[in-house]
Design a protein around this motif. Structure first.
Motif, PDB file in Angstrom:
ATOM      1  N   GLN A   1       0.820  -1.222  -0.036  1.00  0.00           N
ATOM      2  CA  GLN A   1      -0.162   0.000  -0.083  1.00  0.00           C
ATOM      3  C   GLN A   1       0.907   1.419  -0.093  1.00  0.00           C
ATOM      4  O   GLN A   1       0.680   2.368  -0.447  1.00  0.00           O
ATOM      5  N   GLN A   2       2.244   1.335   0.644  1.00  0.00           N
ATOM      6  CA  GLN A   2       2.949   2.301   0.738  1.00  0.00           C
ATOM      7  C   GLN A   2       3.624   2.755  -0.443  1.00  0.00           C
ATOM      8  O   GLN A   2       4.304   3.665  -0.990  1.00  0.00           O
ATOM      9  N   ARG A   3       4.002   1.558  -1.289  1.00  0.00           N
ATOM     10  CA  ARG A   3       5.024   1.676  -2.499  1.00  0.00           C
ATOM     11  C   ARG A   3       4.300   1.988  -3.784  1.00  0.00           C
ATOM     12  O   ARG A   3       3.281   1.356  -3.782  1.00  0.00           O
ATOM     13  N   VAL A   4       4.544   2.847  -4.629  1.00  0.00           N
ATOM     14  CA  VAL A   4       3.995   3.134  -5.951  1.00  0.00           C
ATOM     15  C   VAL A   4       4.934   2.564  -6.904  1.00  0.00           C
ATOM     16  O   VAL A   4       6.159   3.052  -7.006  1.00  0.00           O
ATOM     17  N   ALA A   5       4.486   2.046  -7.976  1.00  0.00           N
ATOM     18  CA  ALA A   5       5.176   1.860  -9.278  1.00  0.00           C
ATOM     19  C   ALA A   5       4.256   1.756 -10.517  1.00  0.00           C
ATOM     20  O   ALA A   5       2.942   1.323 -10.160  1.00  0.00           O
ATOM     21  N   PHE A   6       4.609   2.332 -11.396  1.00  0.00           N
ATOM     22  CA  PHE A   6       4.013   2.552 -12.766  1.00  0.00           C
ATOM     23  C   PHE A   6       2.637   3.080 -12.385  1.00  0.00           C
ATOM     24  O   PHE A   6       1.462   2.634 -12.864  1.00  0.00           O
ATOM     25  N   GLY A   7       2.560   4.140 -11.347  1.00  0.00           N
ATOM     26  CA  GLY A   7       1.434   4.701 -11.047  1.00  0.00           C
ATOM     27  C   GLY A   7       0.371   4.172 -10.462  1.00  0.00           C
ATOM     28  O   GLY A   7      -0.759   4.640  -9.833  1.00  0.00           O
ATOM     29  N   LYS A   8       0.594   3.117  -9.679  1.00  0.00           N
ATOM     30  CA  LYS A   8      -0.063   2.488  -8.832  1.00  0.00           C
ATOM     31  C   LYS A   8       0.371   1.789  -7.495  1.00  0.00           C
ATOM     32  O   LYS A   8       1.441   1.497  -7.659  1.00  0.00           O
TER      33      LYS A   8
ATOM     34  N   GLY B   1      13.189  -7.084   1.528  1.00  0.00           N
ATOM     35  CA  GLY B   1      12.688  -8.570   2.004  1.00  0.00           C
ATOM     36  C   GLY B   1      14.009  -9.203   2.152  1.00  0.00           C
ATOM     37  O   GLY B   1      14.011 -10.067   2.791  1.00  0.00           O
ATOM     38  N   MET B   2      15.030  -9.156   1.421  1.00  0.00           N
ATOM     39  CA  MET B   2      16.133  -9.839   1.471  1.00  0.00           C
ATOM     40  C   MET B   2      17.392  -9.759   2.615  1.00  0.00           C
ATOM     41  O   MET B   2      18.299 -10.385   3.172  1.00  0.00           O
ATOM     42  N   CYS B   3      17.205  -8.309   3.281  1.00  0.00           N
ATOM     43  CA  CYS B   3      17.929  -7.915   4.223  1.00  0.00           C
ATOM     44  C   CYS B   3      17.416  -7.855   5.646  1.00  0.00           C
ATOM     45  O   CYS B   3      16.226  -8.487   5.701  1.00  0.00           O
ATOM     46  N   ASP B   4      17.879  -7.440   6.506  1.00  0.00           N
ATOM     47  CA  ASP B   4      17.802  -7.578   8.114  1.00  0.00           C
ATOM     48  C   ASP B   4      16.845  -6.476   8.235  1.00  0.00           C
ATOM     49  O   ASP B   4      16.527  -6.048   9.453  1.00  0.00           O
ATOM     50  N   ASP B   5      16.427  -5.697   7.360  1.00  0.00           N
ATOM     51  CA  ASP B   5      15.463  -4.484   7.730  1.00  0.00           C
ATOM     52  C   ASP B   5      13.992  -5.094   8.168  1.00  0.00           C
ATOM     53  O   ASP B   5      13.390  -4.393   8.814  1.00  0.00           O
ATOM     54  N   PHE B   6      13.832  -6.306   7.454  1.00  0.00           N
ATOM     55  CA  PHE B   6      12.324  -6.948   7.995  1.00  0.00           C
ATOM     56  C   PHE B   6      12.650  -8.102   8.530  1.00  0.00           C
ATOM     57  O   PHE B   6      13.874  -8.667   8.239  1.00  0.00           O
ATOM     58  N   PRO B   7      11.883  -8.876   9.204  1.00  0.00           N
ATOM     59  CA  PRO B   7      11.957 -10.162   9.676  1.00  0.00           C
ATOM     60  C   PRO B   7      11.843 -11.458   8.738  1.00  0.00           C
ATOM     61  O   PRO B   7      11.825 -12.470   8.954  1.00  0.00           O
TER      62      PRO B   7
ATOM     63  N   ASP C   1       7.279 -16.235   1.006  1.00  0.00           N
ATOM     64  CA  ASP C   1       7.761 -15.792  -0.382  1.00  0.00           C
ATOM     65  C   ASP C   1       6.799 -14.655  -1.326  1.00  0.00           C
ATOM     66  O   ASP C   1       7.512 -13.925  -1.831  1.00  0.00           O
ATOM     67  N   MET C   2       5.672 -14.804  -0.890  1.00  0.00           N
ATOM     68  CA  MET C   2       4.725 -13.746  -1.567  1.00  0.00           C
ATOM     69  C   MET C   2       5.215 -12.246  -0.999  1.00  0.00           C
ATOM     70  O   MET C   2       5.401 -11.314  -1.569  1.00  0.00           O
ATOM     71  N   ALA C   3       5.455 -12.193   0.302  1.00  0.00           N
ATOM     72  CA  ALA C   3       5.872 -10.815   1.084  1.00  0.00           C
ATOM     73  C   ALA C   3       7.006 -10.781   0.733  1.00  0.00           C
ATOM     74  O   ALA C   3       7.404  -9.502   0.346  1.00  0.00           O
ATOM     75  N   LEU C   4       8.046 -11.554   0.648  1.00  0.00           N
ATOM     76  CA  LEU C   4       9.316 -11.141  -0.064  1.00  0.00           C
ATOM     77  C   LEU C   4       9.148 -10.537  -1.359  1.00  0.00           C
ATOM     78  O   LEU C   4      10.041  -9.528  -1.718  1.00  0.00           O
ATOM     79  N   GLN C   5       8.747 -10.963  -2.208  1.00  0.00           N
ATOM     80  CA  GLN C   5       8.400 -10.475  -3.569  1.00  0.00           C
ATOM     81  C   GLN C   5       7.811  -9.118  -3.619  1.00  0.00           C
ATOM     82  O   GLN C   5       8.474  -8.294  -4.205  1.00  0.00           O
ATOM     83  N   VAL C   6       6.750  -8.896  -2.607  1.00  0.00           N
ATOM     84  CA  VAL C   6       6.558  -7.528  -2.591  1.00  0.00           C
ATOM     85  C   VAL C   6       7.525  -6.541  -1.961  1.00  0.00           C
ATOM     86  O   VAL C   6       7.336  -5.281  -2.459  1.00  0.00           O
ATOM     87  N   HIS C   7       8.430  -6.843  -1.186  1.00  0.00           N
ATOM     88  CA  HIS C   7       9.298  -6.102  -0.475  1.00  0.00           C
ATOM     89  C   HIS C   7      10.418  -5.867  -1.521  1.00  0.00           C
ATOM     90  O   HIS C   7      11.376  -5.013  -0.951  1.00  0.00           O
ATOM     91  N   GLY C   8      10.558  -6.623  -2.392  1.00  0.00           N
ATOM     92  CA  GLY C   8      11.733  -6.570  -3.380  1.00  0.00           C
ATOM     93  C   GLY C   8      12.946  -6.564  -2.692  1.00  0.00           C
ATOM     94  O   GLY C   8      12.958  -7.841  -1.868  1.00  0.00           O
ATOM     95  N   GLY C   9      14.138  -5.850  -3.024  1.00  0.00           N
ATOM     96  CA  GLY C   9      15.380  -6.047  -2.284  1.00  0.00           C
ATOM     97  C   GLY C   9      15.225  -6.072  -0.682  1.00  0.00           C
ATOM     98  O   GLY C   9      15.984  -6.626  -0.046  1.00  0.00           O
TER      99      GLY C   9
END
Length: 410
Positions: A288-295, A366-372, A356-364
């Motif tokens: 909901q917070q991130r926007v790409a391609f106008g959405k 999701g791969m680091c320690d900023d999120f669990p 895995d779904m959540a990681l995909q939405v977080h992009g990079g």
């Protein structure tokens, strides 16, 4: 079947949830950062429990949010499996939380073994300090030299030597072996080689400072030592302990394991469901917070369908787990074997997919320690092996199912 929270369960759920929101989650990043710093230390013997984690444990203990898993109203809070299940789910929202409430594996399983099967002397020496949080314990089952998916392959030996037993063998992926407070191992090994297949093994309490016991190394899981607990490899070379350390008697290992793993699997699965709930929450918030391609990204690439899939999978997994918990409480572990085996397949796979779904939405991110999420992903994949691989549990479910249709003898 009634899965509605009892009044007692709801009271504790409210308290645990509040403690999680006001105490644990605000300290999560700090404690995980300290644990990662510990991970970087080459010598596991230097590992320490973060000060903030110690303080939270004392607060939880003082609040009566301690040993919630144990169904005893004198030693704990007297909660059944169904009563405890939502509390385990609440704790599952954070990787650090179960330890804070003294409800973490493998200690919970070991405490249940001692509670249900230990002698008075064993309970006095080991169960009481475990319940108080003074010490930690490990469970030595998996071995490096055999296919441990078949537990009857176990090659470690427990030899009857009169007043003592002598233990030999190698164990690995022994969770908690690197913890600074780890004092005792429950070791499972072959003791009665000529007996029926499931009466050949025993469990024995082996102090970790026993002569002949060597902790060889800690193993990285997905690049992480999981400090300050760790997953270790140990060698037992003619380790002699009193026969009084054998739990319930020689040849009783599988009978004990069956009782140990039933409730423990409920705990694991409900914690995993809690992790999945948090992953879904993070996925929706990020989308909901991130926007790409106008959405907002939550509306791109099939993400709305993934939200729906996650919701359905989580709720299905929860109901299946509560069903298993109800059967354990009301019918006993033996009558819940299909459900216990089923949840060990369904829930970790569900968690793996949702994360895995959540990681995909977080992009990079999701791969680091900023999120669990990376930690949850490792947890999910590990759970598909930790209590036995998916294939073993599905084999159990299929055997029990086929037995229902066994041709009648004429």
């Amino acid at each position: 079947m009634n899965f509605e929270h009892s009044e007692l369960s709801q009271q504790y759920l409210d308290k645990v949830s509040e403690f999680m929101q006001t105490k644990v989650l605000p300290k999560e990043a700090e404690i995980l950062a300290q644990n990662r710093k510990i991970n970087e230390h080459g010598d596991w013997r230097q590992w320490q429990v973060p000060t903030a984690a110690k303080a939270l444990k004392q607060e939880a203990k003082a609040a009566g949010l301690w040993n919630l898993f144990l169904p005893d109203s004198e030693l704990a809070q007297g909660l059944s499996c169904v009563d405890y299940a939502p509390l385990a789910e609440a704790m599952g929202h954070s990787l650090i939380a179960p330890d804070i409430f003294n409800c973490n594996a493998p200690d919970t399983g070991n405490m249940e073994v001692l509670y249900h099967f230990g002698s008075k002397a064993q309970q006095e020496q080991w169960l009481k300090p475990l319940l108080s949080g003074e010490i930690r314990s490990v469970f030595g089952m998996t071995e490096p030299d055999v296919a441990s998916s078949d537990a009857t392959n176990m090659a470690a030996t427990i030899e009857d030597a009169g007043n003592d037993v002598i233990v030999n063998g190698r164990k690995w992926w022994t969770t908690g072996l690197g913890h600074p407070d780890a004092k005792v191992a429950i070791v499972m090994g072959l003791s009665n080689p000529d007996a029926e297949k499931h009466q050949r093994h025993s469990m024995v309490l082996v102090p970790l400072d026993s002569q002949g016991l060597t902790i060889d190394r800690m193993l990285r899981a997905y690049g992480d030592y999981d400090a300050p607990y760790g997953h270790g490899e140990m060698t037992l070379d003619n380790v002699r302990v009193p026969k009084e350390n054998v739990i319930m008697g020689l040849g009783k290992g599988f009978a004990i394991a069956q009782g140990r793993l039933g409730p423990g699997r409920i705990h694991h699965c409900m914690r995993a469901i809690g992790a999945a709930e948090r992953a879904l929450k993070l996925m929706i918030e990020r989308g909901q917070q991130r926007v790409a391609f106008g959405k907002p990204t939550i509306k791109l690439g099939g993400n709305l369908e993934r939200v729906a899939q996650a919701r359905m999978m989580i709720d299905q997994a929860r109901l299946l787990t509560l069903n298993a918990a109800w059967k354990i409480d009301n019918l006993g572990v033996k009558q819940a074997m299909t459900e216990i085996s089923a949840i060990k397949v369904v829930v970790p796979n569900m968690l793996q997919q949702v994360v895995d779904m959540a990681l995909q939405v977080h992009g990079g991110g999701g791969m680091c320690d900023d999120f669990p999420l990376a930690g949850f992903a490792a947890m999910a994949r590990s759970l598909r092996l930790a209590d036995g691989p998916d294939e073993v549990h599905m084999g159990m479910v299929s055997r029990l199912e086929l037995a229902k249709y066994k041709p009648k003898q004429r």
